[in-house]
Design an enzyme around this catalytic site. Structure first.
Site, PDB file in Angstrom:
ATOM      1  N   TYR A 522       0.876  -1.075  -0.103  1.00 35.37           N
ATOM      2  CA  TYR A 522      -0.095  -0.044  -0.011  1.00 35.37           C
ATOM      3  C   TYR A 522       1.011   1.302   0.090  1.00 35.37           C
ATOM      4  O   TYR A 522       1.021   1.952  -1.082  1.00 35.37           O
ATOM      5  CB  TYR A 522      -0.917  -0.004   1.053  1.00 35.37           C
ATOM      6  CG  TYR A 522      -2.055   1.183   1.090  1.00 35.37           C
ATOM      7  CD1 TYR A 522      -3.050   0.989   0.527  1.00 35.37           C
ATOM      8  CD2 TYR A 522      -1.673   2.345   1.787  1.00 35.37           C
ATOM      9  CE1 TYR A 522      -3.917   2.005   0.448  1.00 35.37           C
ATOM     10  CE2 TYR A 522      -2.696   3.320   1.706  1.00 35.37           C
ATOM     11  CZ  TYR A 522      -3.631   3.195   1.036  1.00 35.37           C
ATOM     12  OH  TYR A 522      -4.708   4.288   0.947  1.00 35.37           O
ATOM     13  N   SER A 603      -6.659   0.944  -4.403  1.00 39.14           N
ATOM     14  CA  SER A 603      -6.533   2.294  -3.966  1.00 39.14           C
ATOM     15  C   SER A 603      -5.252   2.750  -4.314  1.00 39.14           C
ATOM     16  O   SER A 603      -4.549   2.766  -5.244  1.00 39.14           O
ATOM     17  CB  SER A 603      -7.413   2.545  -2.500  1.00 39.14           C
ATOM     18  OG  SER A 603      -7.585   4.045  -2.673  1.00 39.14           O
ATOM     19  N   ASP A 686     -18.095   3.488  -7.468  1.00 37.99           N
ATOM     20  CA  ASP A 686     -17.032   3.851  -6.678  1.00 37.99           C
ATOM     21  C   ASP A 686     -16.926   5.292  -6.751  1.00 37.99           C
ATOM     22  O   ASP A 686     -16.631   5.890  -7.640  1.00 37.99           O
ATOM     23  CB  ASP A 686     -15.661   3.175  -7.119  1.00 37.99           C
ATOM     24  CG  ASP A 686     -14.333   3.605  -6.293  1.00 37.99           C
ATOM     25  OD1 ASP A 686     -14.591   4.572  -5.416  1.00 37.99           O
ATOM     26  OD2 ASP A 686     -13.408   2.681  -6.221  1.00 37.99           O
ATOM     27  N   HIS A 722     -16.040   1.403  -3.560  1.00 40.38           N
ATOM     28  CA  HIS A 722     -14.623   1.414  -3.449  1.00 40.38           C
ATOM     29  C   HIS A 722     -14.335   0.318  -2.581  1.00 40.38           C
ATOM     30  O   HIS A 722     -12.926  -0.224  -2.749  1.00 40.38           O
ATOM     31  CB  HIS A 722     -13.991   2.697  -2.538  1.00 40.38           C
ATOM     32  CG  HIS A 722     -12.711   2.875  -2.761  1.00 40.38           C
ATOM     33  ND1 HIS A 722     -11.936   3.035  -3.839  1.00 40.38           N
ATOM     34  CD2 HIS A 722     -11.752   3.019  -1.606  1.00 40.38           C
ATOM     35  CE1 HIS A 722     -10.786   3.293  -3.563  1.00 40.38           C
ATOM     36  NE2 HIS A 722     -10.643   3.256  -2.236  1.00 40.38           N
TER      37      HIS A 722
END
Length: 752
Positions: A522, A603, A686, A722
């Protein structure tokens, strides 16, 4: 109550770039076909993929700071156009035809469904005369709230079931909050994964001529990124809303217009929303975000003001003595700049307890006396020499719990107020903590421990007995964790920084490079990737004899604000370097080899994957980028994307534009490089990282590398957002498709 710091996770989309050096971003050149090993792709697809045609508007070119920037797929930014809908349909059809060829698809879906089918629950929480707990029997679309007067839950009853709100299971409980005495339950529901939610109030007991379990008539709409913060008199709650979007911007979940001009309101029970009291707005700063909380004694309204990211201003306003809201709310500025992060934990009379990283990148606890503001912050628990403070709260009147990370593993310390003296460290297994539940006046603290091999174990700490006991253990069928083990290693990044990474695999693994591996990352917004159980990851370990690696790269919060700062703004490339170094480590140590390695992130992690396949495609055999931020030149123009400029920079500033262009996934697609198999996944509702990011990148990849030996595909989920609130069935279906794509592209063997 833990400190309330508003942190928004994000992912964006790409813009069209075709040059090898990232300096000329017009698409007026030609493409060279290059040879590439098939990496396991079936012979029928080695030559060329029959990608759906997508119109390229070659006249869509902007001159930005002396650069020509082509954006031939800008028409895909309109989610409601027939052309966009046809593009989505064609892309989904192609991807389904490919993943549908997987020989073991039915077996994989059955096994993954079985892996998800286990009873799981939250930590219990005490509100009024009841304990409440959230449970999922296994395959329920949404988890259900149960309650009982006893911790045994032998006489439990259903209090709130989101599955009753939608036949498809796409209605989710987005936020909830009990009033001070537990008599009223405020909740927000969202549909199809949208961030928009509607707030309502339910009676938890017979109260205000309302029977227990019944809803009041109150309805509050156009709410986003908000809690429901009750006043202690239980007459109403604070919330944050945005202006109602115009019809041109699309409906809830499909709108792309910018979410600006946030407003903090107070809603009084029994009155229409039109009469709500406006507490705070700032038209001069339309990008500000407001997050509110009320201290447990009802004396102070606390508001954090942020521009996105992990720093904020801190404003506090007194409530009336009876806990009601004054006609005019007068804020006092505790911190009025964006230099650090601050969150109020709770208060004792005029004394505020605050968690902050001001002058303490690993965070500390300070006090601030509202009656003596000239004294400023006074250290209560100083910054630890090495460990990072992640969470704090006050329970049992004067007990302060501090949750620390010690090399990305949780430890829990108990301190006493008012001195801040440490009493003890609670004995807990190695893993990560979450799910803290407590009340200021209750003598117990609940929390959960989990790891990559074990789902949540709930513990209860009883202050009166000073004992820690196991309250509930979650058991997963079809997965024997004793066959596997997790190791933590250090990976040397490009600049010499040591990056921690967890590797989970079978105990008898052979380090000969033959194993399939899944590398996850991430690296942004100060969010820490802690050891956590995932049914999908367990499925990969079990049925593909896989290796799971999770890299704690810079940009996250695993080692405090310095670690975060080392992977944001002008230092963002460090995140990509760290991730790619982790991939090299896995191959060099024999855990896998590039042709057997899949990378995954969602994301901001989708951005990580998108940038990595451009910069080092030779390191991976497959890439799964979920709901990713791909267009680093236009991300700030859609929904809440403007707040991400605090993390990434502002493309409208020339200095920021330069480094954003250098790594923007959309603008750095290479015609002269062979790509691994790529599956971009997004969802049609989203409204945080709008799906146009993935649409545009998919079109650009397919155009630039139509002759790529490995597939470059897009899958668009329907009636999903999302990620939060996604029904279990949709989660399973999404992962079945991703595993089918991975297995086909890398020729993975199926293990029964």
């Amino acid at each position: 109550m833990p400190p309330r710091l508003l942190l928004l996770t994000v992912c964006l989309s790409l813009s069209n770039v075709l040059s090898a050096n990232g300096r000329t971003v017009s698409d007026r050149g030609s493409f060279q076909s290059v040879s590439h090993s098939a990496k396991g792709v079936s012979a029928a697809h080695k030559a060329q993929w029959d990608y759906p045609p997508a119109y390229r508007n070659t006249s869509s070119v902007e001159v930005l700071y002396g650069r020509e920037v082509a954006d031939p797929y800008r028409w895909l930014e309109n989610p409601d156009s027939e052309e966009t809908k046809e593009f989505i349909t064609a892309q989904n059809k192609l991807t389904a035809s490919y993943t549908g060829q997987y020989k073991y698809r039915k077996e994989a879906k059955a096994a993954l469904t079985n892996m998800h089918n286990y009873k799981r629950q939250s930590s219990p929480a005490r509100h009024g005369e009841y304990y409440y707990i959230t449970r999922n029997s296994g395959l329920q679309a949404q988890s259900v709230i149960y309650r009982d007067r006893s911790l045994s839950f032998e006489k439990q009853d259903v209090f709130f079931d989101p599955n009753q709100l939608s036949r498809e299971g796409t209605a989710a409980l987005a936020t909830s909050s009990f009033s001070t005495t537990g008599r009223l339950f405020g909740y927000g529901t969202s549909y199809n994964g949208s961030d928009w939610m509607t707030l309502r109030v339910r009676c938890a007991v017979n109260f205000l001529q309302c029977r227990s379990g019944e809803d009041l008539a109150d309805e509050v709409r156009w709410v986003k990124f908000s809690r429901m913060s009750w006043t202690s008199d239980e007459r109403g709650f604070f919330y944050t809303r945005y202006p109602e979007p115009s019809t041109e911007q699309g409906g809830p979940g499909t709108d792309t217009g910018g979410n600006t001009n946030a407003m903090l309101y107070y809603h009084r029970i029994g009155t229409p929303q039109s009469e709500d009291q406006l507490i705070l707005q700032d038209p001069e700063h339309p990008n500000y975000l407001f997050a509110s909380d009320v201290t447990s004694d009802g004396r102070w309204l606390v508001v954090t003001v942020s521009r996105g990211g992990a720093i904020n201003k801190l404003w506090v306003a007194p409530m009336n003595q009876d806990g009601s809201v004054p006609e005019r709310v007068e804020f006092r500025s505790i911190v009025d700049d964006f230099s650090a992060a601050h969150g109020v934990i709770d208060s004792d009379d005029s004394l505020l307890y605050i968690m902050t990283n001001a002058g303490a990148p690993r965070y500390k606890i300070v006090t601030y006396d509202m009656n003596s503001p000239e004294a400023g912050f006074v250290d209560l628990v100083p910054q630890h020499a090495t460990n990072v403070l992640k969470d704090a709260g006050i329970f049992a009147d004067n007990r302060l719990y501090l949750h620390y990370l010690q090399d990305v593993k949780s430890i829990l310390n108990i301190h006493v107020l008012p001195t801040g003296q440490k009493l003890r460290q609670l004995p807990t297994p190695v893993g990560s903590m979450s799910g803290f539940r407590y009340k200021r006046r209750n003598h117990e603290l609940f929390f959960q421990m989990s790891s990559y091999l074990a789902p949540a174990i709930t513990y209860r700490y009883d202050v009166s007995q000073d004992t820690v006991s196991e309250f509930h253990t979650t058991v997963v069928s079809g997965f024997n964790s004793n066959e596997f083990e997790t190791k933590q290693v250090l990976v040397r990044s490009n600049d010499g920084t040591q990056i921690p990474m967890f590797i989970t695999a079978r105990k008898d693994i052979k380090l000969d490079g033959s194993n399939p591996a899944l590398l996850y990352g991430y690296g942004g917004f100060s969010i820490s990737l802690l050891p956590n159980f995932s049914s999908s990851w367990a499925f990969f370990l079990r049925h593909y004899n896989g290796v799971l690696a999770v890299a704690n790269i810079r940009g996250g919060g695993e080692y405090g604000e310095l670690w975060h700062g080392g992977g944001m703004l002008t230092q963002k490339q460090n995140s990509f370097d760290d991730f790619q170094s982790a991939a090299k480590y896995l191959s060099s140590q024999g855990y896998t080899r590039p042709a057997r390695l899949t990378i995954n992130g969602g994301s901001n992690g989708g951005l990580l994957v998108g940038a990595s396949i451009n910069q080092a495609p030779e390191l991976f055999g497959c890439a799964l980028a979920d709901v990713g931020v791909m267009d680093m030149l236009r991300f700030h123009k859609f929904t809440i994307g403007h707040v991400w400029t605090a993390e990434y920079g502002n493309p409208d500033n020339e200095e920021d534009f330069e480094y954003l262009l250098d790594y923007s996934p959309l603008h750095n697609v290479r015609a002269d490089r062979a790509y691994p198999a790529v599956l971009l996944t997004t969802n049609d509702h989203d409204d945080r990282v709008v799906p146009l990011h993935s649409y545009k990148l998919a079109a650009q990849l397919q155009y630039a590398r139509r002759d790529n030996a490995s597939p470059l595909m897009l899958r668009v989920g329907v009636n999903a957002g999302h990620g939060a609130g996604k029904p279990t069935e949709k989660l399973i279906e999404e992962w079945v498709n991703k595993f089918a794509f991975m297995a086909l592209s890398l020729n993975l063997s199926w293990a029964l």
